[in-house]
Scaffold this active site. Structure first.
Site, PDB file in Angstrom:
ATOM      1  N   ILE A   9       0.815  -1.219   0.000  1.00  0.00           N
ATOM      2  CA  ILE A   9       0.000   0.000   0.000  1.00  0.00           C
ATOM      3  C   ILE A   9       0.852   1.274   0.000  1.00  0.00           C
ATOM      4  O   ILE A   9       0.428   2.307  -0.504  1.00  0.00           O
ATOM      5  CB  ILE A   9      -0.997  -0.008   1.178  1.00  0.00           C
ATOM      6  CG1 ILE A   9      -2.123   1.025   0.949  1.00  0.00           C
ATOM      7  CG2 ILE A   9      -0.283   0.205   2.512  1.00  0.00           C
ATOM      8  CD1 ILE A   9      -3.287   0.875   1.916  1.00  0.00           C
ATOM      9  N   ASN A  22      -3.192   1.788  15.411  1.00  0.00           N
ATOM     10  CA  ASN A  22      -3.622   1.488  16.779  1.00  0.00           C
ATOM     11  C   ASN A  22      -4.114   2.799  17.399  1.00  0.00           C
ATOM     12  O   ASN A  22      -3.993   3.866  16.794  1.00  0.00           O
ATOM     13  CB  ASN A  22      -2.491   0.834  17.589  1.00  0.00           C
ATOM     14  CG  ASN A  22      -1.260   1.711  17.676  1.00  0.00           C
ATOM     15  OD1 ASN A  22      -1.341   2.911  17.921  1.00  0.00           O
ATOM     16  ND2 ASN A  22      -0.105   1.109  17.470  1.00  0.00           N
ATOM     17  N   ASP A  32       0.667  -0.622   9.663  1.00  0.00           N
ATOM     18  CA  ASP A  32       0.909   0.607  10.426  1.00  0.00           C
ATOM     19  C   ASP A  32       2.407   0.923  10.457  1.00  0.00           C
ATOM     20  O   ASP A  32       2.833   2.034  10.138  1.00  0.00           O
ATOM     21  CB  ASP A  32       0.343   0.436  11.837  1.00  0.00           C
ATOM     22  CG  ASP A  32       0.348   1.705  12.671  1.00  0.00           C
ATOM     23  OD1 ASP A  32       0.514   2.809  12.110  1.00  0.00           O
ATOM     24  OD2 ASP A  32       0.167   1.588  13.887  1.00  0.00           O
TER      25      ASP A  32
END
Length: 161
Positions: A9, A22, A32
């Site tokens: 991504i 988170n 993340d």
């Protein structure tokens, strides 16, 4: 338009990529961590100013060293067996991310499979929620559902029907 794409991504040149973050927004593992590493230290500095994000909500930042223009950070639910409101929270994460894209006049957005990694949400169930929520939103957005592996890509394709 909704499409499935398999890959990393952080390489997509879209208006916004969505970070499966988170609650702290300060980086972590999986997608993340990859987004924070690729974006560079400016992203962490901006996220520190935000002060976190509750599950199901979303926040937007600049994308720094990424080819995307923005990062939309959303916090999906941890899977607890399905009776703790996880489906609604996951749908809210997608809905709130799409609303931020609309509010910032973005035309393209890429989502990872939110909550399906370490948070343990069943991939097929999460894919159906993602597709249904995106379709219900009826935004004039080009949406890319990003799968890191072939198995997830197939599940996402099946959810698109």
């Amino acid at each position: 338009m909704i499409r499935v794409w398999q890959g990393n991504i952080t390489t997509l040149a879209v208006d916004a990529i969505v970070n499966a973050a988170n609650n702290s927004l300060l980086g972590g593992g999986g997608v993340d961590g990859a987004i924070h590493r690729a974006a560079g230290p400016g992203l962490l500095a901006e996220c520190r100013l935000i002060g976190g994000c509750p599950t199901g909500e979303a926040r937007i930042t600049r994308a720094y060293n990424l080819p995307a223009r923005h990062v939309i950070h959303t916090v999906g639910p941890v899977w607890k067996g399905g009776a703790a409101g996880e489906d609604d929270l996951l749908a809210a994460a997608y809905r709130n991310s799409l609303a931020l894209a609309r509010d910032h006049a973005l035309s393209s957005i890429a989502f990872p499979a939110i909550s399906t990694g370490i948070y343990g949400f069943p991939t097929g169930r999460a894919a159906r929620i993602a597709v249904d929520t995106i379709r219900d939103h009826r935004a004039a957005l080009q949406v890319t559902l990003v799968a890191f592996d072939a198995g997830t890509a197939q599940i996402l394709e099946e959810a698109l029907g």
